[in-house]
Design a protein around this motif. Sequence first.
Motif, mmCIF file in Angstrom:
data_model
loop_
_atom_site.group_PDB
_atom_site.id
_atom_site.type_symbol
_atom_site.label_atom_id
_atom_site.label_comp_id
_atom_site.label_asym_id
_atom_site.label_seq_id
_atom_site.Cartn_x
_atom_site.Cartn_y
_atom_site.Cartn_z
ATOM 1 N N GLN A 153 113.899 -65.712 47.757
ATOM 2 C CA GLN A 153 114.354 -64.778 48.806
ATOM 3 C C GLN A 153 113.155 -64.010 49.352
ATOM 4 O O GLN A 153 112.342 -63.489 48.580
ATOM 5 C CB GLN A 153 115.379 -63.812 48.207
ATOM 6 C CG GLN A 153 115.865 -62.757 49.187
ATOM 7 C CD GLN A 153 117.006 -61.922 48.610
ATOM 8 O OE1 GLN A 153 117.873 -62.443 47.908
ATOM 9 N NE2 GLN A 153 117.018 -60.645 48.897
ATOM 10 N N LYS A 176 115.558 -63.066 54.982
ATOM 11 C CA LYS A 176 116.408 -61.975 55.461
ATOM 12 C C LYS A 176 115.790 -61.352 56.704
ATOM 13 O O LYS A 176 114.593 -61.033 56.719
ATOM 14 C CB LYS A 176 116.602 -60.943 54.352
ATOM 15 C CG LYS A 176 117.319 -61.559 53.139
ATOM 16 C CD LYS A 176 117.823 -60.522 52.173
ATOM 17 C CE LYS A 176 119.083 -59.860 52.673
ATOM 18 N NZ LYS A 176 119.597 -58.879 51.695
ATOM 19 N N ALA A 202 113.975 -58.262 53.807
ATOM 20 C CA ALA A 202 113.857 -57.751 55.177
ATOM 21 C C ALA A 202 112.468 -57.158 55.445
ATOM 22 O O ALA A 202 111.901 -57.329 56.525
ATOM 23 C CB ALA A 202 114.925 -56.685 55.389
ATOM 24 N N ARG A 203 111.936 -56.480 54.447
ATOM 25 C CA ARG A 203 110.646 -55.790 54.667
ATOM 26 C C ARG A 203 109.463 -56.730 54.726
ATOM 27 O O ARG A 203 108.392 -56.348 55.163
ATOM 28 C CB ARG A 203 110.444 -54.734 53.563
ATOM 29 C CG ARG A 203 111.418 -53.582 53.709
ATOM 30 C CD ARG A 203 111.710 -52.913 52.385
ATOM 31 N NE ARG A 203 112.836 -51.998 52.528
ATOM 32 C CZ ARG A 203 114.110 -52.351 52.466
ATOM 33 N NH1 ARG A 203 114.449 -53.618 52.276
ATOM 34 N NH2 ARG A 203 115.061 -51.462 52.612
ATOM 35 N N ARG A 211 121.260 -59.160 57.874
ATOM 36 C CA ARG A 211 121.610 -58.109 56.906
ATOM 37 C C ARG A 211 121.696 -56.728 57.529
ATOM 38 O O ARG A 211 121.615 -55.721 56.843
ATOM 39 C CB ARG A 211 120.638 -58.126 55.733
ATOM 40 C CG ARG A 211 119.195 -58.207 56.100
ATOM 41 C CD ARG A 211 118.559 -56.945 56.601
ATOM 42 N NE ARG A 211 118.361 -55.998 55.521
ATOM 43 C CZ ARG A 211 118.318 -54.686 55.686
ATOM 44 N NH1 ARG A 211 118.447 -54.157 56.911
ATOM 45 N NH2 ARG A 211 118.118 -53.876 54.684
ATOM 46 N N ARG A 236 122.707 -63.961 42.504
ATOM 47 C CA ARG A 236 121.576 -63.188 42.993
ATOM 48 C C ARG A 236 121.243 -62.039 42.027
ATOM 49 O O ARG A 236 122.055 -61.665 41.183
ATOM 50 C CB ARG A 236 121.822 -62.626 44.396
ATOM 51 C CG ARG A 236 122.962 -61.637 44.516
ATOM 52 C CD ARG A 236 122.704 -60.598 45.614
ATOM 53 N NE ARG A 236 121.698 -59.631 45.209
ATOM 54 C CZ ARG A 236 120.812 -59.082 46.022
ATOM 55 N NH1 ARG A 236 120.799 -59.386 47.290
ATOM 56 N NH2 ARG A 236 119.940 -58.195 45.567
ATOM 57 N N LYS A 253 111.766 -55.358 43.095
ATOM 58 C CA LYS A 253 112.591 -54.656 44.069
ATOM 59 C C LYS A 253 111.766 -53.924 45.131
ATOM 60 O O LYS A 253 110.878 -53.150 44.785
ATOM 61 C CB LYS A 253 113.479 -53.614 43.348
ATOM 62 C CG LYS A 253 114.534 -54.193 42.449
ATOM 63 C CD LYS A 253 115.497 -55.138 43.159
ATOM 64 C CE LYS A 253 116.264 -54.529 44.306
ATOM 65 N NZ LYS A 253 117.089 -55.554 45.015
HETATM 66 C C1 PEP Z 1 118.177 -57.523 48.622
HETATM 67 O O1 PEP Z 1 118.930 -58.377 49.090
HETATM 68 O O2 PEP Z 1 117.970 -57.413 47.402
HETATM 69 C C2 PEP Z 1 117.476 -56.582 49.512
HETATM 70 C C3 PEP Z 1 116.551 -55.747 49.053
HETATM 71 O O3 PEP Z 1 117.871 -56.645 50.792
HETATM 72 P P1 PEP Z 1 117.028 -56.420 52.148
HETATM 73 O O4 PEP Z 1 115.699 -57.098 51.947
HETATM 74 O O5 PEP Z 1 117.887 -57.065 53.175
HETATM 75 O O6 PEP Z 1 116.930 -54.932 52.326
#
Ligand code: PEP
Length: 343
Positions: free
Chosen positions: A187, A212, A190-191, A242, A131, A136
């Motif tokens: 991926q 997530k 979460a957001r 998560r 990963r 980001k």
């Molecule tokens: C990630 O896994 O890189 C991440 C940002 O996690 P989450 O979306 O769960 O906050």
Amino acid sequence: MIVVMKKGSKEEDVSRVKERIEDMGLEAHISKGSERTVIGVVGSLDKDKLSLDPIATLSLDEGVDRVYSVTKPYKLASRENREENTIVKVGNVEVGGDNFTIIAGPCSVESKEQMMETALGIKECSAHMLRGGAFKPRTSPYTFQGLGEEGLKLLKEASDATGMPIVTEVMNPKDLDVVLRYADVLQIGARNIQNFSLLKLVGQTDKPVLLKRGMSTTIQEFLMSAEYVMSEGNADVILCERGIRTFETATRSTLDISAVPVLKKETHLPVLIDPSHAAGKRDYVPALSKAAIAAGADGLLIEVHYKPEIAVSDAAQQLNIPEYCSLVKELKDIAKAVGKVIN
Ligand code: PEP
Ligand code: MN
């Protein structure tokens, strides 16, 4: 509605039933199990077919064993639709079933050295996929936002050097094409778990999707997000708990370990745990990881950095390589006790 074909039904029986379903204006999602084929039916009847009773009509077909309606709002994702656990294949890696799959790597892709050293280090200790975020989702627009395509290239080099498939986040539909060129698993963070237009787009690709759970998403809402992806034709969905937001502040989020048995009951999709974003602190990551495997999770998504102290994002929660390796050793012992395999 679910159409269960008779044991040993032939390809032509399945195509005939599929055609009948489509003639009514409905959609057929075929899933071939080891014993029999099951067809998930979604959609609403064409206006001129409203007098039809699809259950009665399809039950009459000679290839059909039984037809029943699904009571859950998530149709394709529900265990009613498919009793067997789904195994999502990513290259040679299988997620789900008896496998306990570990996706490891840094929070963000930062440099060639960081990706190579981390990937080579975790590969030595049974990591299955790599990963790293190139795009980001940061709370502040003033913090590191990811290297973009440059980061995807570094991920690819580390993946080529170790043979581990790439799991990386896509945040923005406009980046989907470039992410698709490098990622083996898309991926959804979460957001973005209720970014329905993004979910539909990844549902139209042929890449497995790791979803997530949002920090304020109920399990039902989470499964409806999976349904968005699946309803577009992509059945390869992996779920990841998560941590959710509660009143507790000792940890970054509260790992909802109950989500594992609940999801296992409600859906056939594989369920992973991300102990890193749940804990927010590396000290708690081993305990949460062990709880995950004991509770029946199908794997982990875990942040590991060759030098966490210099990480540009989530430094406090990333394990270093020796910490990661000793955790995997402990997980292997628990795996034996709970009937899971860590290859
Ligand atoms: C990630 O896994 O890189 C991440 C940002 O996690 P989450 O979306 O769960 O906050
Ligand atoms: Mn992170």
